[in-house]
Scaffold this active site. Structure first.
Site, PDB file in Angstrom:
ATOM      1  N   ASP A  29     -12.543 -46.403 -57.273  1.00  0.00           N
ATOM      2  CA  ASP A  29     -13.524 -46.895 -58.227  1.00  0.00           C
ATOM      3  C   ASP A  29     -12.766 -47.448 -59.441  1.00  0.00           C
ATOM      4  OD1 ASP A  29     -16.160 -47.048 -59.559  1.00  0.00           O
ATOM      5  OD2 ASP A  29     -15.333 -45.441 -60.801  1.00  0.00           O
ATOM      6  N   ASP A  88     -13.999 -48.467 -63.082  1.00  0.00           N
ATOM      7  CA  ASP A  88     -14.273 -47.947 -64.426  1.00  0.00           C
ATOM      8  C   ASP A  88     -14.388 -46.427 -64.405  1.00  0.00           C
ATOM      9  OD1 ASP A  88     -14.419 -50.635 -65.285  1.00  0.00           O
ATOM     10  OD2 ASP A  88     -16.545 -50.729 -64.762  1.00  0.00           O
ATOM     11  N   ASN A 124     -18.997 -51.131 -58.521  1.00  0.00           N
ATOM     12  CA  ASN A 124     -20.321 -51.663 -58.850  1.00  0.00           C
ATOM     13  C   ASN A 124     -20.220 -52.315 -60.223  1.00  0.00           C
ATOM     14  OD1 ASN A 124     -21.316 -50.450 -56.534  1.00  0.00           O
ATOM     15  ND2 ASN A 124     -22.414 -48.826 -57.612  1.00  0.00           N
ATOM     16  N   LYS A 162     -18.026 -40.424 -59.836  1.00  0.00           N
ATOM     17  CA  LYS A 162     -19.467 -40.191 -59.745  1.00  0.00           C
ATOM     18  C   LYS A 162     -19.864 -39.773 -58.333  1.00  0.00           C
ATOM     19  CE  LYS A 162     -20.766 -43.647 -63.200  1.00  0.00           C
ATOM     20  NZ  LYS A 162     -21.414 -44.961 -63.364  1.00  0.00           N
TER      21      LYS A 162
END
Length: 193
Positions: free
Chosen positions: A10, A12, A53, A136
């Site tokens: 991921d 960020d 994302n 997350k």
């Protein structure tokens, strides 16, 4: 072609500082030890693939051109520290915000596995021997959907998610790591033959 494992990362909060929507290349900053983590993946022969994302496009906070410039800055910063990404895969969509073509329910927005599946097809990756590192629960779900291992990092949103919300996690992480370097070391030490 023999398929190889990958570590999906991921962006960020995992690889770079979590600063909200990164709407300019100068706002992108690598987290400490991130470049070292990518170098270790490079040295170990594991593909290093960013999966991120970026609903700021759908929300109108920045354009695809700005997103491209930010990701180019990421690649350049890592290259400047002797680290190389094998790919950067982005979902610019949001299911309820913005206007078409960006407002849509898609297969690429994590927790859905579309970005991982596309990267695997492009690079000949073995998802069952791969891992995803993120901050997350949606990252963990994307890994589970393709049979990859999942590691939660305590950078970005990870610390708060783990300390205060882990009872709501839809999937348990295979490992919890202090940061990306710790996660990469864990993956390398346990990679299947």
């Amino acid at each position: 072609m023999i398929s190889r494992p990958a570590v999906f990362i991921d962006r960020d909060g995992t690889l770079t500082e979590e600063v909200g929507y990164v709407n300019h290349p100068k706002r992108l900053r690598l987290l400490p030890r991130s470049a070292e983590a990518i170098r270790r993946l490079n040295d170990a022969g594991l593909a290093a693939i960013v999966v991120t994302n970026q609903a700021g496009v759908a929300r109108g906070y920045f354009s695809e051109d700005v997103l491209g410039a930010v990701n180019a800055a990421l690649v350049a910063q890592l290259k400047g520290e002797g680290a190389r990404l094998d790919g950067v895969y982005v979902c610019p969509h949001h299911p309820t915000e913005g206007a078409p073509p960006y407002r849509m329910v898609c297969e690429c927005r994590k927790p859905r596995p579309g970005l991982l599946l596309r990267a695997a097809a492009d690079h000949g990756l073995d998802l069952s021997r791969s891992a995803l590192v993120g901050d997350k629960p949606s990252d963990l779900l994307a890994a589970q959907a393709v049979g990859a291992r999942c590691v939660l990092v305590l950078t970005g949103y990870g610390l708060g998610e783990w300390e205060y919300r882990r009872g709501t996690f839809p999937v348990e992480p295979d490992h919890v790591a202090e940061d990306l370097l710790d996660a990469v070391d864990w993956v390398i030490a346990r990679r299947p033959a």
